[in-house]
Each structure stands twice: as C-alpha cells, then as structure tokens.
Design an enzyme around this catalytic site. Sequence first.
Site, PDB file in Angstrom:
ATOM      1  N   ASN A  94       0.833  -1.184   0.000  1.00  0.00           N
ATOM      2  CA  ASN A  94       0.000   0.000   0.000  1.00  0.00           C
ATOM      3  C   ASN A  94       0.880   1.250   0.000  1.00  0.00           C
ATOM      4  OD1 ASN A  94      -2.338   1.730   0.412  1.00  0.00           O
ATOM      5  ND2 ASN A  94      -3.363  -0.068   1.253  1.00  0.00           N
ATOM      6  N   HIS A 136      21.967   1.083  15.072  1.00  0.00           N
ATOM      7  CA  HIS A 136      23.251   1.691  15.416  1.00  0.00           C
ATOM      8  C   HIS A 136      23.807   1.051  16.681  1.00  0.00           C
ATOM      9  CE1 HIS A 136      23.057   5.043  12.540  1.00  0.00           C
ATOM     10  NE2 HIS A 136      21.736   4.944  12.731  1.00  0.00           N
ATOM     11  N   THR A 145       9.374  -6.775  17.442  1.00  0.00           N
ATOM     12  CA  THR A 145      10.766  -6.811  17.887  1.00  0.00           C
ATOM     13  C   THR A 145      11.367  -8.215  17.834  1.00  0.00           C
ATOM     14  OG1 THR A 145      10.092  -7.140  20.186  1.00  0.00           O
ATOM     15  CG2 THR A 145      10.376  -4.857  19.438  1.00  0.00           C
ATOM     16  N   LYS A 146      10.496  -9.230  17.664  1.00  0.00           N
ATOM     17  CA  LYS A 146      10.942 -10.632  17.643  1.00  0.00           C
ATOM     18  C   LYS A 146      10.215 -11.374  16.529  1.00  0.00           C
ATOM     19  CE  LYS A 146      11.745 -10.728  22.591  1.00  0.00           C
ATOM     20  NZ  LYS A 146      11.381 -11.269  23.882  1.00  0.00           N
TER      21      LYS A 146
END
Length: 115
Positions: free
Chosen positions: A15, A45, A93-94
């Site tokens: 989209n 970072h 995050t996983k």
Amino acid sequence: DFGRHTRVGERVFINKDCLFVDLGGVTIDDDVLIGPRVTLISVNHVENPSQRHNLITKSVHIKRHAWLGANVTLLPGVTIGENAIVGAGSVVTKDVPDNTVVVGNPAKTLRMTNV
C-alpha cells in the site's frame, strides 16, 4: 535506502506511504499484503556513544501469505512467518511464528490464524 537490497516475490501488494530501510536486506515472499505506512527496518546503530555512527545490519523476512496491517513497524532481524497477521500499529521486535496473529507494542501473540 535505494531498494538494492530488497527482494519482492509475486502477487505482493504494498500500500501507499511505506518505508523500507533495506541496507541489511528485506525479503518479501509471494502473496504478502502490506498495509499503508508500514516501516521495515534492517539497520540499527551501536549503543556505545563513541561508536554510534557504526551500523548493525540484520535482514527482515516476510514469508508467504503474511499480512501486515497499517502502520506496522518491523525491527532489524525479524522474520514474519507464513500466514501470520500483524495487527495495525504493532511494533515487531521478535520473530512471529507461522499461522499466528500478533498485536501491540511490542507485538505479542493474540491467537492462531484460521488456517
């Protein structure tokens, strides 16, 4: 980045207003649906302030028939399993297992899909 490290399968729908930071690699398998304003990030970072300009790259992989709702963010190194659904606004995050619905920030398992 420039799309050089992005691989997109067949019958993929992306989209509008999506952002792919692909330096670490982004792979999108066949039949994936990606909602508006989805962000795929494959770069981070270093935490140490004296080295913070150094990059850590980890690829993002979205497997077949996965669906990412609007405004989802995938962080570096995440794999979304086959047939998985990521609810709108989630921050992943996983890794997300196959056939799983996840929601929230950070994304947590809600239930299994109806496959």
